[in-house]
Design an enzyme around this catalytic site. Structure first.
Site, PDB file in Angstrom:
ATOM      1  N   GLU A 276       0.670   9.965  -0.993  1.00  0.00           N
ATOM      2  CA  GLU A 276       0.952   8.572  -0.660  1.00  0.00           C
ATOM      3  C   GLU A 276       1.052   7.711  -1.914  1.00  0.00           C
ATOM      4  OE1 GLU A 276       1.903   7.315   2.050  1.00  0.00           O
ATOM      5  OE2 GLU A 276       1.570   9.032   3.341  1.00  0.00           O
TER       6      GLU A 276
ATOM      7  N   TYR B 264      -2.107  -0.418   2.579  1.00  0.00           N
ATOM      8  CA  TYR B 264      -1.231   0.641   3.068  1.00  0.00           C
ATOM      9  C   TYR B 264      -1.835   2.024   2.822  1.00  0.00           C
ATOM     10  CZ  TYR B 264       2.186   4.266   3.212  1.00  0.00           C
ATOM     11  OH  TYR B 264       2.795   5.461   3.484  1.00  0.00           O
TER      12      TYR B 264
ATOM     13  N   ASP C  29       4.840   1.191   5.766  1.00  0.00           N
ATOM     14  CA  ASP C  29       5.537   1.268   4.489  1.00  0.00           C
ATOM     15  C   ASP C  29       6.942   0.718   4.684  1.00  0.00           C
ATOM     16  OD1 ASP C  29       6.942   3.241   5.835  1.00  0.00           O
ATOM     17  OD2 ASP C  29       6.633   4.789   4.317  1.00  0.00           O
TER      18      ASP C  29
ATOM     19  N   CYS D 194      22.128   5.599  15.125  1.00  0.00           N
ATOM     20  CA  CYS D 194      21.405   5.181  16.319  1.00  0.00           C
ATOM     21  C   CYS D 194      21.585   6.146  17.488  1.00  0.00           C
ATOM     22  CB  CYS D 194      21.859   3.783  16.732  1.00  0.00           C
ATOM     23  SG  CYS D 194      21.477   2.505  15.502  1.00  0.00           S
TER      24      CYS D 194
END
Length: 358
Positions: A53, A136, A154, A213
């Site tokens: 991370e 975060y 994020d 999409c």
């Protein structure tokens, strides 16, 4: 005509309760295989989750993957990282940018070893007390490594949520609304998988410019898709022009070695090995701040680089000496400069000099 856009439905769009089941079902079939992720049914390694991370902040997965594997081969756990030589850690970080992250990794590892018995704390609030763990990172570690319910937002999640709820307030002002919406759809169970699923969706399908999409498991629940032009979300504030700074990089050569210095721990590129520089300012400083009095040649070449808050253009100055004791630096073999861990800016300068002189 697209029926999803023309036929109203009685329940709200999106229906927060529908998001997690749809997304987790998709994730179970399409999750990315990444070296820091646990396999299905396995427990995640908190050290690897945390390290990944931190590395992934402002850096792509493609760039991080080989660096992560090399890092964990060298420092596989908190104890080995806490005992590492900081200069070597900074060198191993070179090229990943935002170098304070590397210093904080070592500092946090030392705290984990000294105060937590070498085991990462599981509570999000306690995680935030460790060096370099902001909201975060603490949320991501709590959710992914320990299965705690935490709201992980994020850049990818921010984009997905802004489109799902059609949040049109420009960033950064929209972040409070985006976080609140992310909280509404985060499940109590499998919070870590949900966070990673949102990241994968944003990385592979709900991309910034051309979201696919029709492949999205959440298209029926996405208000941005139904209203059209989801690629316009999130709305970003106009960028301000960054200031331009100037400076000089000094290449001092002794035989087949070049002088390197270690930048101060505090400040930009702190603690990194680098070529000496003079002051950085609004105008080219010439030879001000040269490391020694020598016959400097100002090259008709510059090196440009962009930092977060300013852009810089540096002129190259080159000199040779027969003998010189480096009180404030070290002589490094030019042939082995790739092992010095120079930040990108200085690696560019070294390449420019050696390319011309080689």
């Amino acid at each position: 005509m697209d029926a999803t856009r023309s036929c109203p439905r009685p329940d709200p769009i999106p229906n927060p309760a529908a998001i997690a089941p749809l997304l987790l079902a998709w994730y179970d079939s399409h999750r990315r295989a990444l070296p820091w992720r646990a396999l299905p049914g396995e427990m995640a390694d908190p050290y690897r989750v945390w390290l990944s991370e931190v590395m992934l902040q402002q850096t792509t997965v493609a760039a991080v993957r080989p660096r992560f594997e090399a890092w964990t081969a060298r420092w596989p756990d908190f104890a080995s990282l806490a005992a590492a030589d900081e200069a070597e850690v900074m060198a191993a970080w070179a090229g990943l940018g935002y170098y304070a992250r590397a210093r904080n990794l070592v500092a946090a590892a030392k705290v984990v070893v000294a105060e937590h018995g070498g085991a990462f704390p599981q509570d999000e609030a306690v995680l935030r007390t460790l060096p370099g763990l902001g909201a975060y990172t603490a949320a991501a570690v709590a959710a992914i490594a320990f299965g705690r319910r935490a709201v992980v937002v994020d850049a990818n999640v921010e984009r997905v949520v802004a489109r799902l709820f059609a949040i049109r307030e420009p960033l950064p002002g929209a972040r409070a609304a985006i976080r609140a919406a992310a909280d509404r759809v985060t499940p109590d169970a499998r919070a870590g998988d949900f966070a990673q699923a949102m990241m994968d969706l944003g990385s592979g399908i709900c991309t910034p410019k051309k979201p696919t999409c029709l492949l999205c498991p959440l298209d029926e629940e996405c208000r941005g898709y139904r209203e059209g032009a989801p690629e316009r979300l999130p709305v970003k504030a106009a960028k301000k022009a960054k200031p331009q700074r100037h400076g000089t990089i000094f290449w001092l050569q002794r035989g087949e070695e070049v002088l390197l210095v270690r930048r101060p721990d505090k400040g930009l590129l702190g603690g990194m090995r680098a070529l000496p520089t003079g002051p950085w300012g609004d105008e080219p400083p010439g030879l001000a701040g040269a490391p020694v009095d020598a016959a400097w040649e100002m090259r008709n070449a510059t090196v440009s680089h962009g930092f977060t808050h300013f852009d810089i253009e540096l002129t190259l100055a080159v000199a040779r000496v027969q003998a010189h004791h480096a009180d404030d630096g070290l002589w490094w073999p030019i042939a082995a400069l790739d092992r010095a861990g120079l930040p990108t800016l200085f690696a560019k300068a070294a390449a420019a000099v050696t390319r011309r002189d080689g």
